[in-house]
Design a protein around this motif. Structure first.
Motif, PDB file in Angstrom:
ATOM      1  N   ALA A 105     -36.478 -35.997 -25.681  1.00 23.07           N
ATOM      2  CA  ALA A 105     -36.194 -36.981 -24.634  1.00 23.07           C
ATOM      3  C   ALA A 105     -35.114 -36.455 -23.689  1.00 23.07           C
ATOM      4  CB  ALA A 105     -35.733 -38.291 -25.261  1.00 23.07           C
ATOM      5  N   PRO A 106     -35.181 -36.811 -22.410  1.00 20.31           N
ATOM      6  CA  PRO A 106     -34.106 -36.439 -21.493  1.00 20.31           C
ATOM      7  C   PRO A 106     -32.814 -37.174 -21.852  1.00 20.31           C
ATOM      8  CG  PRO A 106     -35.614 -37.984 -20.442  1.00 20.31           C
ATOM      9  CD  PRO A 106     -36.226 -37.614 -21.753  1.00 20.31           C
ATOM     10  N   ARG A 107     -31.716 -36.703 -21.304  1.00 20.94           N
ATOM     11  CA  ARG A 107     -30.417 -37.347 -21.553  1.00 20.94           C
ATOM     12  C   ARG A 107     -30.459 -38.794 -21.088  1.00 20.94           C
ATOM     13  NH1 ARG A 107     -26.535 -39.111 -18.713  1.00 20.94           N
ATOM     14  NH2 ARG A 107     -27.523 -38.327 -16.801  1.00 20.94           N
ATOM     15  N   ARG A 118     -42.280 -46.694 -31.662  1.00 19.04           N
ATOM     16  CA  ARG A 118     -42.440 -45.946 -30.414  1.00 19.04           C
ATOM     17  C   ARG A 118     -41.175 -46.059 -29.564  1.00 19.04           C
ATOM     18  NH1 ARG A 118     -46.010 -44.213 -32.858  1.00 19.04           N
ATOM     19  NH2 ARG A 118     -44.793 -42.386 -32.263  1.00 19.04           N
ATOM     20  N   SER A 119     -41.018 -45.128 -28.608  1.00 16.40           N
ATOM     21  CA  SER A 119     -39.864 -45.151 -27.709  1.00 16.40           C
ATOM     22  C   SER A 119     -40.263 -44.584 -26.354  1.00 16.40           C
ATOM     23  CB  SER A 119     -38.693 -44.350 -28.289  1.00 16.40           C
ATOM     24  OG  SER A 119     -39.009 -42.965 -28.357  1.00 16.40           O
ATOM     25  N   MET A 120     -39.442 -44.859 -25.346  1.00 15.05           N
ATOM     26  CA  MET A 120     -39.650 -44.361 -23.993  1.00 15.05           C
ATOM     27  C   MET A 120     -38.303 -44.334 -23.284  1.00 15.05           C
ATOM     28  SD  MET A 120     -41.273 -47.750 -22.087  1.00 15.05           S
ATOM     29  CE  MET A 120     -41.140 -47.003 -20.466  1.00 15.05           C
ATOM     30  N   THR A 121     -38.226 -43.664 -22.135  1.00 14.38           N
ATOM     31  CA  THR A 121     -37.013 -43.708 -21.321  1.00 14.38           C
ATOM     32  C   THR A 121     -37.337 -44.358 -19.984  1.00 14.38           C
ATOM     33  OG1 THR A 121     -37.286 -41.520 -20.282  1.00 14.38           O
ATOM     34  CG2 THR A 121     -36.148 -41.611 -22.420  1.00 14.38           C
ATOM     35  N   VAL A 122     -36.342 -45.031 -19.408  1.00 17.48           N
ATOM     36  CA  VAL A 122     -36.530 -45.802 -18.181  1.00 17.48           C
ATOM     37  C   VAL A 122     -35.433 -45.437 -17.193  1.00 17.48           C
ATOM     38  CG1 VAL A 122     -36.720 -48.107 -17.182  1.00 17.48           C
ATOM     39  CG2 VAL A 122     -37.476 -47.712 -19.542  1.00 17.48           C
ATOM     40  N   THR A 146     -40.130 -41.713 -18.925  1.00 15.50           N
ATOM     41  CA  THR A 146     -40.983 -40.884 -19.765  1.00 15.50           C
ATOM     42  C   THR A 146     -41.574 -41.718 -20.890  1.00 15.50           C
ATOM     43  OG1 THR A 146     -39.258 -40.161 -21.346  1.00 15.50           O
ATOM     44  CG2 THR A 146     -39.515 -38.871 -19.313  1.00 15.50           C
ATOM     45  N   ILE A 147     -42.822 -41.398 -21.258  1.00 17.16           N
ATOM     46  CA  ILE A 147     -43.469 -41.996 -22.416  1.00 17.16           C
ATOM     47  C   ILE A 147     -44.004 -40.870 -23.289  1.00 17.16           C
ATOM     48  CG2 ILE A 147     -44.078 -44.100 -21.169  1.00 17.16           C
ATOM     49  CD1 ILE A 147     -46.962 -43.073 -21.045  1.00 17.16           C
ATOM     50  N   VAL A 148     -44.382 -41.197 -24.515  1.00 20.95           N
ATOM     51  CA  VAL A 148     -44.860 -40.177 -25.446  1.00 20.95           C
ATOM     52  C   VAL A 148     -46.262 -40.511 -25.920  1.00 20.95           C
ATOM     53  CG1 VAL A 148     -44.454 -39.034 -27.657  1.00 20.95           C
ATOM     54  CG2 VAL A 148     -42.504 -39.679 -26.220  1.00 20.95           C
ATOM     55  N   ALA A 176     -30.174 -40.442  -8.952  1.00 18.93           N
ATOM     56  CA  ALA A 176     -29.410 -39.717  -9.958  1.00 18.93           C
ATOM     57  C   ALA A 176     -30.129 -39.683 -11.284  1.00 18.93           C
ATOM     58  CB  ALA A 176     -28.034 -40.361 -10.124  1.00 18.93           C
ATOM     59  N   ALA A 177     -30.932 -40.734 -11.567  1.00 14.63           N
ATOM     60  CA  ALA A 177     -31.526 -40.842 -12.892  1.00 14.63           C
ATOM     61  C   ALA A 177     -32.895 -40.217 -13.001  1.00 14.63           C
ATOM     62  CB  ALA A 177     -31.611 -42.314 -13.298  1.00 14.63           C
TER      63      ALA A 177
END
Length: 292
Positions: free
Chosen positions: A166-168, A251-255, A130-132, A34-35
């Motif tokens: 960034a994605p939701r 910095r930021s990222m999504t997991v 995702t990373i930037v 789902a993610a």
């Protein structure tokens, strides 16, 4: 049996650049169906696959890569992270400083590695997110384990930067100065979180989510981490676990993740040069959250 907090601390304190969660066993928190990023979202941003082997890191993706957000998938028995360096400092210098800190607890080397590099995140094998890449330049994949530092071919990221939101996400895990945690007190057991290291934190941080029995306190975890006694893992230590790559300040990222529901302690084991290399968790960077 989970990786175990005592093993985490022992490895973090004893091996090269204990800052990296690659020193953990691969996370059991796999990317959820789902993610994971949708096909449409992937089409809108580059997709990289990083595979960690014993000797190198192979990265597959577009031949031409522009600065901005990328979707990252990691394969292999560890965590792959990406780092870029300031002018006059390179991967050989980084490797030398990592080894000096690991072998001799050299604080000057640790400070140099921190101040002359920017780590933009990474994931454990089996994970996605995702990373930037914030600006054009050279970005090197690396992983740190008990055998030392492994690197892969440097990626050349060109400009101009793409627009890449960034994605939701289902919540934020926020690293702050102190060191301390902020953000959501609860998350769904399956989903996607935003991990952000505030610029004002002044230090790199990474996330370790470790499942614990309901009612466990941060004082209990801290007492265990600081205990010098050897013995079996505590009864409150449960199997669910997840680790991210490191983020430099700002910095930021999504997991993407999927974990058993329950109570978790959020920790960071990055070594603090102002405290002789003590991992942040042993300084009290602990927070309880609930996954439902």
């Amino acid at each position: 049996m989970p990786t175990g907090l005592r093993r985490v601390v022992a490895v973090v304190c004893a091996t090269a650049l204990a800052s990296s969660p690659a020193l953990l066993a691969p996370t059991t928190g796999a990317a959820s169906g789902a993610a994971t990023t949708t096909t449409a979202a992937r089409a809108a941003m580059p997709h990289l696959v990083a595979t960690l082997t014993k000797k190198t890191i192979r990265v597959k993706g577009p031949r031409s890569l522009r600065a901005g957000r990328v979707h990252l998938e990691v394969k292999g028995p560890g965590i792959v992270e990406f780092v870029t360096f300031k002018k006059g400092y390179d991967v050989d210098d980084f490797t030398a400083d990592v080894n000096k800190f690991g072998a001799k607890n050299n604080m000057k080397a640790l400070r140099r590695a921190i101040t002359r590099s920017t780590i933009v995140g990474g994931l454990a094998g089996g994970g996605s997110g995702t990373i930037v890449f914030p600006r054009p330049g050279a970005y090197t994949p690396f992983s740190i384990g008990e055998r030392g530092l492994v690197t892969g071919r440097t990626l050349v990221v060109r400009g101009p930067a793409r627009s890449s939101s960034a994605p939701r996400t289902d919540g934020v895990v926020l690293a702050k100065g102190g060191p301390a945690w902020g953000g959501a007190s609860g998350l769904p057991a399956e989903g996607r979180f935003l991990f952000k290291n505030k610029r004002s934190s002044g230090m790199p941080h990474f996330v370790v989510l470790q499942q614990v029995a309901s009612g466990t306190t941060t004082d209990q975890v801290l007492d265990f981490l600081q205990s010098e006694e050897q013995g079996p893992p505590p009864s409150w230590l449960l199997p669910g676990e997840l680790a991210t790559g490191t983020l430099s300040p700002g910095r930021s990222m999504t997991v993407d993740y999927e974990l058993p529901p329950g109570q978790y302690v959020v920790m960071c084991f990055f070594p603090d040069p102002d405290m002789g290399g003590m991992p942040h968790a042993m300084m009290g960077m602990l927070r309880m959250i609930t996954l439902t």
